[in-house]
Motif scaffolding. Structure first.
Motif, PDB file in Angstrom:
ATOM      1  N   LYS A 120       0.878  -1.217   0.104  1.00  0.00           N
ATOM      2  CA  LYS A 120      -0.104  -0.049   0.048  1.00  0.00           C
ATOM      3  C   LYS A 120       0.881   1.265   0.188  1.00  0.00           C
TER       4      LYS A 120
ATOM      5  N   GLU B  73      -2.740   8.336  -7.264  1.00  0.00           N
ATOM      6  CA  GLU B  73      -3.731   7.449  -7.130  1.00  0.00           C
ATOM      7  C   GLU B  73      -4.333   7.830  -5.695  1.00  0.00           C
TER       8      GLU B  73
ATOM      9  N   ASN C 250      -7.408   7.725  -2.826  1.00  0.00           N
ATOM     10  CA  ASN C 250      -8.812   7.156  -2.456  1.00  0.00           C
ATOM     11  C   ASN C 250      -9.130   7.846  -1.336  1.00  0.00           C
ATOM     12  N   ARG C 251      -8.538   8.407  -0.405  1.00  0.00           N
ATOM     13  CA  ARG C 251      -8.796   8.729   1.025  1.00  0.00           C
ATOM     14  C   ARG C 251      -7.898   9.979   1.465  1.00  0.00           C
TER      15      ARG C 251
ATOM     16  N   ILE D 285     -13.244  13.798  -2.978  1.00  0.00           N
ATOM     17  CA  ILE D 285     -13.131  12.831  -1.943  1.00  0.00           C
ATOM     18  C   ILE D 285     -13.498  13.710  -0.465  1.00  0.00           C
TER      19      ILE D 285
ATOM     20  N   SER E 230      -5.653   2.873   4.376  1.00  0.00           N
ATOM     21  CA  SER E 230      -5.737   2.173   3.560  1.00  0.00           C
ATOM     22  C   SER E 230      -4.906   2.637   1.984  1.00  0.00           C
ATOM     23  N   ASP E 231      -4.661   2.112   1.269  1.00  0.00           N
ATOM     24  CA  ASP E 231      -3.734   2.124   0.066  1.00  0.00           C
ATOM     25  C   ASP E 231      -4.450   3.467  -0.772  1.00  0.00           C
ATOM     26  N   GLY E 232      -3.329   4.501  -0.760  1.00  0.00           N
ATOM     27  CA  GLY E 232      -3.976   5.660  -1.645  1.00  0.00           C
ATOM     28  C   GLY E 232      -4.393   6.664  -0.508  1.00  0.00           C
ATOM     29  N   THR E 233      -4.083   6.573   0.595  1.00  0.00           N
ATOM     30  CA  THR E 233      -4.318   7.557   1.587  1.00  0.00           C
ATOM     31  C   THR E 233      -3.481   8.695   1.707  1.00  0.00           C
TER      32      THR E 233
END
Length: 176
Positions: free
Chosen positions: A3, A41, A43-44, A66, A123-126
């Motif tokens: 991650k 990338e 995501n969060r 987001i 998580s991945d992309g945070t």
């Protein structure tokens, strides 16, 4: 499973108080951060509750659509509750002795532990938005070669990419 987490130091602020906002230059830097994160990338996004951290990432939140999460564990480390005219020397000492604790403050170890909880839970992309002292302590935990001298070199803003695979962490500065 690998991650990627992004660690962000807030943009240039008008002060150290939790309610201090960004300077006009800091607002421009926040726009640069938003453009920077368009190519990543993400995501969060989780931020310190301090105004300067939130304002630093708000343009990114808007641009990427987001939801912004606030986490008190990303707040800046309190070195002491009292006046410390020699705070830079005390901060330097606290990087060398993570158990060192001043009146009303938290040790480097205590601050690091709370921040690392957020990193572990991410998580991945945070994107994690925090402050200089806490960021320096996180980097020191990941890579022992980081210390006070590297903290001095941090910029406002600053961005580090942490790649985590099982118990292995690799960190690299990706902000220019």
């Amino acid at each position: 499973m690998k991650k990627v987490i992004f660690l962000v130091r807030h943009c240039k602020a008008a002060g150290q108080d939790p309610s201090a906002g960004l300077t006009p230059e800091g607002n421009l830097q926040a726009q640069e951060l938003a453009r920077f994160f368009e190519s990543q990338e993400v995501n969060r996004i989780i931020s310190s509750p301090y105004t300067r951290a939130i304002q630093s990432i708000d343009p990114t939140v808007d641009k990427l659509g987001i939801r912004l999460e606030i986490d008190d564990r990303l707040a800046e480390r309190v070195l002491s509750s009292g006046e410390m005219p020699d705070w830079m020397e005390r901060l330097r000492a606290s990087f060398h002795d993570l158990d060192l604790k001043f009146s009303g403050g938290e040790s480097g170890l205590e601050a690091t532990e709370r921040a690392m909880e957020v990193l572990r839970d991410a998580s991945d992309g945070t994107v994690l938005v925090t402050h200089g002292n806490l960021l320096g302590l996180i980097l020191k935990r990941i890579d022992e070669s980081y210390g006070y001298e590297e903290w001095v070199k941090l910029s406002n803003p600053d961005v580090y990419k942490v790649e985590i695979e099982e118990e292995t962490h690799q960190v690299m500065r990706i902000w220019e």
